[in-house]
Design a protein around this motif. Structure first.
Motif, PDB file in Angstrom:
ATOM      1  N   LYS A   1     -40.891 -16.962  10.549  1.00  0.00           N
ATOM      2  CA  LYS A   1     -41.676 -17.496  11.673  1.00  0.00           C
ATOM      3  C   LYS A   1     -41.243 -16.797  12.951  1.00  0.00           C
ATOM      4  CE  LYS A   1     -44.098 -20.659   9.579  1.00  0.00           C
ATOM      5  NZ  LYS A   1     -45.533 -20.501   9.435  1.00  0.00           N
ATOM      6  N   THR A   2     -42.214 -16.335  13.721  1.00  0.00           N
ATOM      7  CA  THR A   2     -41.900 -15.610  14.952  1.00  0.00           C
ATOM      8  C   THR A   2     -41.712 -16.575  16.115  1.00  0.00           C
ATOM      9  OG1 THR A   2     -44.197 -15.379  15.635  1.00  0.00           O
ATOM     10  CG2 THR A   2     -43.295 -13.644  14.175  1.00  0.00           C
ATOM     11  N   LEU A   3     -41.153 -16.047  17.184  1.00  0.00           N
ATOM     12  CA  LEU A   3     -41.001 -16.824  18.405  1.00  0.00           C
ATOM     13  C   LEU A   3     -42.360 -17.320  18.887  1.00  0.00           C
ATOM     14  CD1 LEU A   3     -39.284 -17.830  20.804  1.00  0.00           C
ATOM     15  CD2 LEU A   3     -39.616 -15.567  21.837  1.00  0.00           C
ATOM     16  N   CYS A   4     -43.357 -16.448  18.887  1.00  0.00           N
ATOM     17  CA  CYS A   4     -44.701 -16.841  19.333  1.00  0.00           C
ATOM     18  C   CYS A   4     -45.285 -17.952  18.473  1.00  0.00           C
ATOM     19  CB  CYS A   4     -45.652 -15.640  19.323  1.00  0.00           C
ATOM     20  SG  CYS A   4     -45.422 -14.519  20.718  1.00  0.00           S
ATOM     21  N   GLN A   5     -45.081 -17.883  17.177  1.00  0.00           N
ATOM     22  CA  GLN A   5     -45.597 -18.935  16.297  1.00  0.00           C
ATOM     23  C   GLN A   5     -44.952 -20.277  16.626  1.00  0.00           C
ATOM     24  OE1 GLN A   5     -44.698 -17.037  12.555  1.00  0.00           O
ATOM     25  NE2 GLN A   5     -46.774 -16.228  12.337  1.00  0.00           N
TER      26      GLN A   5
ATOM     27  N   GLY B   1     -52.713 -15.822  25.847  1.00  0.00           N
ATOM     28  CA  GLY B   1     -53.367 -15.121  24.740  1.00  0.00           C
ATOM     29  C   GLY B   1     -52.390 -14.315  23.905  1.00  0.00           C
ATOM     30  N   LYS B   2     -51.416 -13.690  24.564  1.00  0.00           N
ATOM     31  CA  LYS B   2     -50.420 -12.907  23.829  1.00  0.00           C
ATOM     32  C   LYS B   2     -49.608 -13.796  22.898  1.00  0.00           C
ATOM     33  CE  LYS B   2     -49.656  -9.163  27.141  1.00  0.00           C
ATOM     34  NZ  LYS B   2     -48.639  -8.513  27.992  1.00  0.00           N
ATOM     35  N   ILE B   3     -49.256 -14.990  23.363  1.00  0.00           N
ATOM     36  CA  ILE B   3     -48.491 -15.921  22.520  1.00  0.00           C
ATOM     37  C   ILE B   3     -49.378 -16.442  21.391  1.00  0.00           C
ATOM     38  CG2 ILE B   3     -47.332 -18.173  22.474  1.00  0.00           C
ATOM     39  CD1 ILE B   3     -46.435 -17.499  25.415  1.00  0.00           C
ATOM     40  N   LYS B   4     -50.593 -16.836  21.733  1.00  0.00           N
ATOM     41  CA  LYS B   4     -51.519 -17.352  20.719  1.00  0.00           C
ATOM     42  C   LYS B   4     -51.750 -16.328  19.609  1.00  0.00           C
ATOM     43  CE  LYS B   4     -56.191 -19.164  20.184  1.00  0.00           C
ATOM     44  NZ  LYS B   4     -57.437 -19.537  20.879  1.00  0.00           N
ATOM     45  N   ASN B   5     -51.859 -15.059  19.987  1.00  0.00           N
ATOM     46  CA  ASN B   5     -52.140 -13.997  19.019  1.00  0.00           C
ATOM     47  C   ASN B   5     -50.877 -13.361  18.441  1.00  0.00           C
ATOM     48  OD1 ASN B   5     -54.956 -14.283  19.323  1.00  0.00           O
ATOM     49  ND2 ASN B   5     -54.878 -13.087  21.209  1.00  0.00           N
ATOM     50  N   ASP B   6     -49.722 -13.989  18.681  1.00  0.00           N
ATOM     51  CA  ASP B   6     -48.450 -13.550  18.117  1.00  0.00           C
ATOM     52  C   ASP B   6     -48.118 -12.108  18.527  1.00  0.00           C
ATOM     53  OD1 ASP B   6     -46.101 -13.868  16.707  1.00  0.00           O
ATOM     54  OD2 ASP B   6     -46.993 -13.477  14.746  1.00  0.00           O
ATOM     55  N   GLN B   7     -48.354 -11.797  19.817  1.00  0.00           N
ATOM     56  CA  GLN B   7     -48.168 -10.425  20.283  1.00  0.00           C
ATOM     57  C   GLN B   7     -47.137 -10.314  21.411  1.00  0.00           C
ATOM     58  OE1 GLN B   7     -52.184  -9.526  21.425  1.00  0.00           O
ATOM     59  NE2 GLN B   7     -52.681  -8.683  19.415  1.00  0.00           N
TER      60      GLN B   7
END
Length: 127
Positions: A10-14, A43-49
């Motif tokens: 699981k990533t930080l953004c997730q 948007g960057k967090i939502k898109n895991d970027q």
């Protein structure tokens, strides 16, 4: 969330998006209102970027989410950033969070201003 933070896949953004959805931060304007960060970060967090965000951005999100210090430390452990209890600005961040859990981003920034430290967020940076 604690389980997600412990999972290496699981990533930080997730993890952050999970919290943001639970707080109903599904639109960029709500994210901005609570964090003072530019809406593009949403948007960057939502898109895991945006798993390589800096300490200031991550702290603004954690403060905006009104998380307790123990949870913030776990989130920072998931990130590439580590909090340093003995050096500013991290030392002041931690002190504020210990004494004022659940503080708003505006109040947090007010205390940073008094301490002559840069404020969090991308708007109204300390001059």
């Amino acid at each position: 969330l604690l389980g997600m933070l412990a999972m290496p896949n699981k990533t930080l953004c997730q993890c952050l998006w999970f919290l943001m959805e639970n707080r109903h931060w599904t639109v960029p304007s709500t994210f901005f209102e609570h964090t003072g960060l530019h809406v593009n970060y949403h948007g960057k967090i939502k898109n895991d970027q945006y798993n390589n965000m800096g300490t200031g951005v991550l702290m603004a999100i954690c403060v905006g989410l009104r998380l307790r210090l123990s949870l913030i430390e776990q989130i920072f452990n998931k990130s590439q950033n580590k909090l340093n209890r003995y050096q500013d600005p991290d030392k002041t961040y931690i002190r504020i969070l210990e004494y004022f859990p659940g503080i708003t981003i505006n109040d947090f920034n007010g205390m940073l201003e008094v301490a002559k430290l840069p404020q969090l967020g991308t708007e109204n940076k300390a001059s």
